[in-house]
Each structure stands twice: as structure tokens, then as C-alpha cells.
Design an enzyme around this catalytic site. Structure first.
Site, PDB file in Angstrom:
ATOM      1  N   GLN A  91     -21.109  12.874 -37.030  1.00 26.06           N
ATOM      2  CA  GLN A  91     -20.215  12.124 -37.911  1.00 26.06           C
ATOM      3  C   GLN A  91     -18.848  11.916 -37.236  1.00 26.06           C
ATOM      4  OE1 GLN A  91     -20.255  12.537 -42.331  1.00 26.06           O
ATOM      5  NE2 GLN A  91     -18.313  13.588 -42.018  1.00 26.06           N
TER       6      GLN A  91
ATOM      7  N   LYS B  30     -17.357   8.449 -35.256  1.00 24.93           N
ATOM      8  CA  LYS B  30     -16.689   7.259 -35.775  1.00 24.93           C
ATOM      9  C   LYS B  30     -15.192   7.245 -35.524  1.00 24.93           C
ATOM     10  CE  LYS B  30     -20.316   7.108 -38.944  1.00 24.93           C
ATOM     11  NZ  LYS B  30     -20.629   8.466 -38.448  1.00 24.93           N
TER      12      LYS B  30
ATOM     13  N   SER C 217      18.137   0.225 -26.397  1.00 21.63           N
ATOM     14  CA  SER C 217      18.371   1.650 -26.575  1.00 21.63           C
ATOM     15  C   SER C 217      19.364   1.824 -27.711  1.00 21.63           C
ATOM     16  CB  SER C 217      18.941   2.218 -25.278  1.00 21.63           C
ATOM     17  OG  SER C 217      19.718   3.362 -25.560  1.00 21.63           O
TER      18      SER C 217
ATOM     19  N   LYS D 144      20.688  -1.629 -22.106  1.00 24.15           N
ATOM     20  CA  LYS D 144      19.270  -1.418 -21.821  1.00 24.15           C
ATOM     21  C   LYS D 144      18.343  -2.496 -22.349  1.00 24.15           C
ATOM     22  CE  LYS D 144      17.608   2.409 -20.779  1.00 24.15           C
ATOM     23  NZ  LYS D 144      16.855   2.844 -19.635  1.00 24.15           N
TER      24      LYS D 144
ATOM     25  N   THR E 200       0.894  -1.156   0.000  1.00 24.16           N
ATOM     26  CA  THR E 200       0.000   0.000   0.000  1.00 24.16           C
ATOM     27  C   THR E 200       0.936   1.210   0.000  1.00 24.16           C
ATOM     28  OG1 THR E 200      -0.116   0.180   2.407  1.00 24.16           O
ATOM     29  CG2 THR E 200      -1.807  -1.175   1.346  1.00 24.16           C
ATOM     30  N   HIS E 201       0.534   2.273  -0.660  1.00 21.59           N
ATOM     31  CA  HIS E 201       1.392   3.461  -0.811  1.00 21.59           C
ATOM     32  C   HIS E 201       2.742   3.115  -1.441  1.00 21.59           C
ATOM     33  CE1 HIS E 201      -1.426   5.325   2.094  1.00 21.59           C
ATOM     34  NE2 HIS E 201      -1.317   4.161   2.720  1.00 21.59           N
TER      35      HIS E 201
ATOM     36  N   GLU F 107       4.836   0.659 -21.537  1.00 22.93           N
ATOM     37  CA  GLU F 107       4.815   2.125 -21.505  1.00 22.93           C
ATOM     38  C   GLU F 107       3.850   2.670 -22.560  1.00 22.93           C
ATOM     39  OE1 GLU F 107       8.948   3.686 -21.469  1.00 22.93           O
ATOM     40  OE2 GLU F 107       9.397   1.707 -20.665  1.00 22.93           O
TER      41      GLU F 107
HETATM   42  N1  ARG Z   1     -21.773  10.295 -42.905  1.00 25.49           N
HETATM   43  C1  ARG Z   1     -22.852  10.670 -42.073  1.00 25.49           C
HETATM   44  C2  ARG Z   1     -22.523  10.383 -40.612  1.00 25.49           C
HETATM   45  O1  ARG Z   1     -21.639   9.649 -40.383  1.00 25.49           O
HETATM   46  C3  ARG Z   1     -24.101   9.914 -42.455  1.00 25.49           C
HETATM   47  C4  ARG Z   1     -25.356  10.622 -42.087  1.00 25.49           C
HETATM   48  C5  ARG Z   1     -25.531  11.811 -42.943  1.00 25.49           C
HETATM   49  N2  ARG Z   1     -26.763  12.434 -42.707  1.00 25.49           N
HETATM   50  C6  ARG Z   1     -26.993  13.693 -43.087  1.00 25.49           C
HETATM   51  N3  ARG Z   1     -28.150  14.196 -42.822  1.00 25.49           N
HETATM   52  N4  ARG Z   1     -26.069  14.406 -43.659  1.00 25.49           N
HETATM   53  O2  ARG Z   1     -23.104  10.905 -39.710  1.00 25.49           O
END
Ligand code: ARG
Length: 458
Positions: A323, A326, A278, A284, A156-157, A291
Site C-alpha cells: 500500500q 502509492k 532576498s 539579489k 570538462t572538469h 535550486e
Molecule cells: N488499499 C490497499 C492497497 O493499496 C488495497 C488492497 C488491499 N488488500 C488487502 N488484502 N488488504 O494496497
């Protein structure tokens, strides 16, 4: 004239800089499988409900199937000029089928389409991540099974505290990882709702059959409000949270491996295949993998933050801000998979220096609690026992020795309750073996933890 699929209202060609700025094909093309499968189910439903002609629906499904095959085989390349994966697939379909292809997008919007694709994509990814976590838990169980008696100091610590075993330490991580699996399973459950039919935001006037699409795509239910169906990304945020917490666990583990492989600890040594050198210091051997995991954890937290901030100010329903979901969630997914892929074999090939662990356990008075407990068992109140033991520790430090090397006379100087039994009571093996409460480090208790973990990954 604007040559976009949505051209009509617009009289001008969109500025090429806006086109590039707007385009998501470079990163959403990875959802092509989900996009095409979603479209196939949609087309089937359109045919079955009579919204489009059954023969045309079948042609569309056939066309989509051939597009899928061609992308899979590499015969068809994504067009970087396409706005996004949805537009790309649809325009390719129309290229192949003519007017029939133009019927696919009936009763659908890209807004519910993308809401569907991303859910399907993330579900598939969860189905890949969970087995990887299970594999890691399996490796931890294997290591633990071989090290039920490998005594090391528990901290601990970062100060030596009480004796545990390497097996016990490994199984602590197994518990964290089992909870991580639970978080991914929960996330999966909530994202397993089918949004198609939400339309752009207000569903549709066509007599669609959402339940049919839901069944065809293997969702367990449909989303219940069209505005919500297209406009929340809480499931992305949940997934990024689950990944962040998993990364946090991997990062703590990595930090320990970094410490343990230092000369100061030397509890373990990484296999040469999982360490780096290294360019200037010939001696090393660096734990770069761990890391990087520690470093990449910050990056994944950044992805989570991107999603949280992206969503906090967007009015209902869809906004183009979304958008941005993603790249953030894809990066989190890619990163955690990359980390697991390297971490697992690194862990299973490391060498343990059990003697060094034992030696570290033998210094630092980690049996002091047990010495006090010994006095309590002889009838002393715990606070008195604590004080006597503390005084003995101070005496040992002053005389550069350890409790187990004191003579009985030295013990009895502080309390005549001490007898020969003290030596066994403060032996490290005894300290570990006596901690057999459920969840404790005693080999029999850890065996149960291994059993529990093995069951969890079945
Ligand atoms: N490429 C767009 C997205 O990933 C698809 C949806 C587009 N819809 C729109 N009303 N422009 O969100």
C-alpha cells in the site's frame, strides 16, 4: 459487531487507531476514475459471462457511472472513514443500488483491483508526462535554432576546454530528454498488462473472461500468472526510475543555469518572473526554481528507494507493505510534473548574454587543440604539435596574452612550420565551424541534431 465490509469473522470493532493507520483513502482516492472504470469493465464481463444477471450488471454500470459523475462534479465527497477508494466506491454503490451493488465484487479481490487501478493510473500519468518532455525539447530546439553561431566555452572538469555553441549545448539536453521519453515508453509497454482475474492470488473458480476486460480497458495483454499479477510493483519501480533519471537531467541542467546566472559567469539572466529576491539583500536575484529542482531530485530518488526497499523482502503474493507504493510514486509524479511546469517557461524566457559567452570563450586557450591540429595538418606528429602548443600557452600566460595575439615571429620561435594561416586556424569561429563531424558543434551539424529532435517529438 464489526461493521466493515469484510466483517464476519471478526467479533470486535477494529480499534480506531488501527483504522486510521490502515486507511489509504486520503491518498488513493486520486485513482477514483481508474477504479470506477475498472469496475465498470468487470461488471460488464460478469454480465456477459452470465456470472451475474445481465440486468444487474447494467444497473451496476449505471450506478458506477453516476458515482463517477458525482465525484467529478463535487456532489459526492470521499468519506475519510472509508478504508480505501475501492471500499468507498463499492459501499457507495451498495448505498445506491442495495443488494445489486453487493454483486460487483464477485470473482474479484481488492488485490487484483488495486493492481489494475495503479497500472491504469500510471499509464494515464505517463501520457501526461511525455508531452511535457516533448514541449521542453521543443523549447530547446527553438533556442538552439537562434543560437547556432553563439560561441561559448565547452567545459570538462568545469575548466574551459574547447569552443562549442549555445545551440550545441542545448541539443545535448535534448538528446537526454529523448532517451527519457524512451524510458517512459518502455515502462508503459511493460505495465500495459491487465491483472484483473488474478483474484486475491490464485485467480478464481468463476468462468471469467479476462480477455474481454483487457480489451474494454485498452490493455494490450493480460498478466500471465495470478501470483505475479497481484504482487509485483516492478512497474512502479520502473516508473520511479524513469522519473529519477529525468530529474537527474533536469537537475544537471538546473545546476548549469545556476552557474550561468551567477556574476562569475553571467552567460544568462532569468526573467524577473522566474527569479526571486532576498528579504535582506536588495541586490539579489536568485535562481530558486532551479535550486528547488536540484533539491527535489533528491526527494524523488528517495521515492525510488522507498519502492525498492518496500519490495525487497515481501514474500509472494500481496502484502500490505505494498500500500506504501502509492504515496511514493504519486510524490515522484507530482514532483517531476511540477518541476517541468516551471522549468519550461523559465527556460524559454531567459536572456542570453552572448558577448559574455564569447569573451569567456576567448580566454582559457580553448583553441589550443586547434593550434596543435594546425601543426599536425602541416605535417608534424601530434605529440610534437601538442608540446609546442603547450609551450606557447605557457608563454602567453606568462605574458598575459592569448594565442591569437602572438606575432608570427613569436609563433615561429617555437616552430618554423607556422605561417599566416595560423591566425585563421585558431579563430574561435573556425574552431567551431571545422567541428562538423556528425554530432559536433558546427552549425550545420547542430542543424541536423535539431532536425532529429524535432522528428522525435512529432
Ligand atoms: N488499499 C490497499 C492497497 O493499496 C488495497 C488492497 C488491499 N488488500 C488487502 N488484502 N488488504 O494496497
Amino acid at each position: 459487531m464489526n461493521n466493515k465490509m469484510w466483517a464476519g469473522r471478526s467479533s470486535k470493532e477494529v480499534d480506531s487507531r488501527v483504522n486510521d493507520f490502515n486507511s489509504s483513502i486520503s491518498f488513493d482516492s486520486r485513482m477514483y476514475r481508474q477504479d470506477i472504470k475498472g469496475s465498470m469493465a468487470h461488471a460488464e464481463m460478469l454480465g456477459d459471462t452470465g456470472i451475474i444477471d445481465k440486468a444487474e450488471s447494467e444497473k451496476i454500470i449505471g450506478g458506477l457511472k453516476s458515482i463517477l459523475e458525482d465525484i467529478d462534479s463535487g456532489a459526492l465527497q470521499f468519506d475519510p472513514e472509508a478504508e480505501d477508494i475501492h471500499m468507498f466506491v463499492e459501499s457507495e454503490l451498495t448505498k445506491r443500488l442495495g443488494d445489486t451493488g453487493k454483486r460487483l465484487h464477485t470473482a474479484r479481490s481488492r488485490n487484483d483491483q488495486v493492481a489494475l487501478d495503479i497500472r491504469m493510473y500510471l499509464k494515464d500519468e505517463i501520457n501526461e508526462i511525455i508531452p511535457m518532455i516533448k514541449e521542453l525539447i521543443g523549447v530547446l530546439c527553438d533556442i538552439a535554432e537562434k543560437n547556432l553561431d553563439t560561441i561559448m566555452p565547452g567545459y570538462t572538469h568545469l575548466q574551459r576546454a574547447q569552443p562549442i555553441t549555445f545551440a550545441h549545448h542545448m541539443m545535448a539536453y535534448a538528446q537526454m530528454l529523448i532517451r527519457d521519453i524512451g524510458r517512459f515508453e518502455d515502462t508503459y509497454k511493460r505495465m500495459n498488462k491487465m491483472p484483473l482475474g488474478s483474484g486475491a492470488l490464485a485467480s478464481t473458480t468463476y468462468p471469467i473472461d479476462r480477455r474481454q476486460v483487457c480489451g474494454l480497458l485498452g490493455f494490450d495483454d493480460i498478466t500471465m500468472n495470478s501470483l505475479d499479477g497481484v504482487s509485483d510493483r516492478d512497474f512502479c519501480i520502473e516508473m520511479a526510475s524513469a522519473i529519477s533519471i529525468l530529474m537527474m537531467h533536469l537537475s544537471r541542467f538546473s545546476e548549469e543555469i545556476i552557474l550561468w546566472s551567477s556574476w562569475e559567469f553571467k552567460f544568462i539572466e532569468l526573467d524577473d518572473a522566474y527569479a526571486t529576491g532576498s528579504s535582506i539583500m536588495p541586490q539579489k536575484k536568485n535562481p530558486d526554481v532551479t535550486e528547488l529542482i536540484r533539491g527535489k531530485t533528491g526527494r524523488v530518488y528517495g521515492d525510488l528507494n522507498t519502492l525498492l526497499v518496500m519490495m525487497k523482502g515481501t514474500p509472494l503474493a500481496y502484502n500490505k507493505d505494498m500500500q506504501e507504493d502509492k504515496e511514493a510514486i504519486f510524490d515522484a509524479i507530482d514532483t517531476v510534473k511540477l518541476c517541468l511546469t516551471t522549468f519550461i517557461p523559465m527556460l524559454s524566457t531567459m536572456t542570453l548574454y552572448k558577448d559574455n559567452m564569447k569573451n569567456a570563450a576567448a580566454r582559457g586557450f580553448i583553441n589550443a587543440t586547434d593550434c596543435a591540429d594546425y601543426l599536425v595538418k602541416k605535417g608534424l606528429p601530434f605529440r610534437d604539435a601538442y608540446k609546442i602548443t603547450g609551450t606557447l600557452v605557457a608563454y602567453c600566460i606568462k605574458n598575459d596574452t592569448v594565442l591569437e595575439k602572438l606575432s608570427l615571429d613569436e609563433f615561429r620561435e617555437l616552430s618554423d612550420v607556422f605561417d599566416e594561416g595560423v591566425y585563421d586556424a585558431i579563430k574561435l569561429e573556425t574552431c567551431v565551424n571545422m567541428r562538423k563531424a556528425e554530432g559536433g558543434p558546427a552549425p550545420e551539424a547542430v542543424m541536423k541534431q535539431i532536425e532529429y529532435a524535432r522528428n522525435a517529438i512529432k
